[in-house]
Design an enzyme around this catalytic site. Structure first.
Site, PDB file in Angstrom:
ATOM      1  N   ASP A  50       9.993  -0.592  -1.554  1.00 55.96           N
ATOM      2  CA  ASP A  50      10.714  -0.362  -2.805  1.00 55.96           C
ATOM      3  C   ASP A  50      11.018  -1.719  -3.433  1.00 55.96           C
ATOM      4  O   ASP A  50      10.506  -2.752  -2.979  1.00 55.96           O
ATOM      5  CB  ASP A  50      11.984   0.457  -2.560  1.00 55.96           C
ATOM      6  CG  ASP A  50      13.046  -0.304  -1.790  1.00 55.96           C
ATOM      7  OD1 ASP A  50      12.753  -1.411  -1.276  1.00 55.96           O
ATOM      8  OD2 ASP A  50      14.183   0.198  -1.700  1.00 55.96           O
TER       9      ASP A  50
ATOM     10  N   LYS B 271       4.995   4.799  -1.377  1.00 52.97           N
ATOM     11  CA  LYS B 271       6.387   4.546  -1.019  1.00 52.97           C
ATOM     12  C   LYS B 271       7.073   5.838  -0.593  1.00 52.97           C
ATOM     13  O   LYS B 271       7.687   5.911   0.483  1.00 52.97           O
ATOM     14  CB  LYS B 271       7.149   3.928  -2.192  1.00 52.97           C
ATOM     15  CG  LYS B 271       8.592   3.585  -1.866  1.00 52.97           C
ATOM     16  CD  LYS B 271       9.370   3.151  -3.081  1.00 52.97           C
ATOM     17  CE  LYS B 271       9.802   4.352  -3.916  1.00 52.97           C
ATOM     18  NZ  LYS B 271      10.744   3.995  -4.996  1.00 52.97           N
TER      19      LYS B 271
END
Length: 225
Positions: free
Chosen positions: A130, A112
């Site tokens: 996320d 991420k």
């Protein structure tokens, strides 16, 4: 659905303030368990005091902890920033590497964070999964996967690679402003007609509009608090 969300949020962007790849990398690490707004409040002082990876690596721990205290978990985050700075100095001459395979070897950096940095600091397309992106991907029927890597792969097969970074921005904007975790504003959602989860939130247009937590264009008054 992506095209419609892009029309709603044509100005969607990374909401972390940064001037270079190092600043974005550190800011993204700091954003865990806190808001981008909070991170943006502390990073000017952080980068003014320790502007390079070498500076971060040699920082006084107690002094940095005080700077990072507002972000929460400040002792752990101080340790993460110092060790990250040291790793960059030891492995990459203090520079942030522009490759996913290298970024994910750094302490505290997962896919991420790596995709945030690649997409926004280096212009390399990446999908940032996320909590918002994962939630909306499942709500909108793009995937049933729970694992972030599998979500990234599944959605990546649906959307052209060149759109991945902007896709991440608009979906995250939508999750923060309209499609909330607990009470989504279904009645004010631009993609409601295609969404298999329509009805899990407020469907009345007037009531839903009061739940919106965003401005429809930069500079306008925010709605919903």
């Amino acid at each position: 659905m992506y095209r419609t969300l892009h029309e709603r949020y044509p100005y969607a962007h990374c909401e972390l303030d940064f001037a270079n790849p190092l600043q974005l990398l550190v800011a993204t690490v700091l954003s865990a368990q806190t808001t981008d707004v909070t991170v943006n409040r502390v990073t000017p002082a952080l980068f003014s005091r320790w502007p390079t990876a070498a500076d971060l690596a040699s920082a006084d721990r107690t002094e940095m902890e005080e700077v990072l205290r507002p972000t929460g978990f400040y002792r752990a985050k101080t340790n993460s920033v110092i060790t990250l700075g040291a790793a960059l100095v030891e492995r990459y001459d203090g520079q942030v590497p522009p490759r996913l395979a290298d970024l994910v070897t750094l302490p505290g950096v997962g896919r991420k964070t790596a995709n945030v940095v690649l997409g926004n600091a280096f212009g390399v397309p990446g999908i940032t999964v996320d909590t918002h992106f994962g939630r909306l991907s499942r709500r909108m029927g793009w995937t049933d996967e729970e694992d972030p890597v599998k979500v990234e792969q599944a959605v990546g097969r649906l959307i052209p690679r060149k759109e991945w970074t902007m896709l991440s921005h608009v979906v995250i904007f939508h999750g923060r402003r309209t499609c909330h975790a607990r009470r989504p504003a279904c009645g004010a959602c631009p993609v409601a007609r295609w969404c298999p989860s329509y009805g899990v939130g407020e469907t009345d247009p007037v009531a839903a509009a009061k739940l919106l937590k965003f401005e429809l264009a930069p500079g306008t008054e925010a709605k919903g608090g």
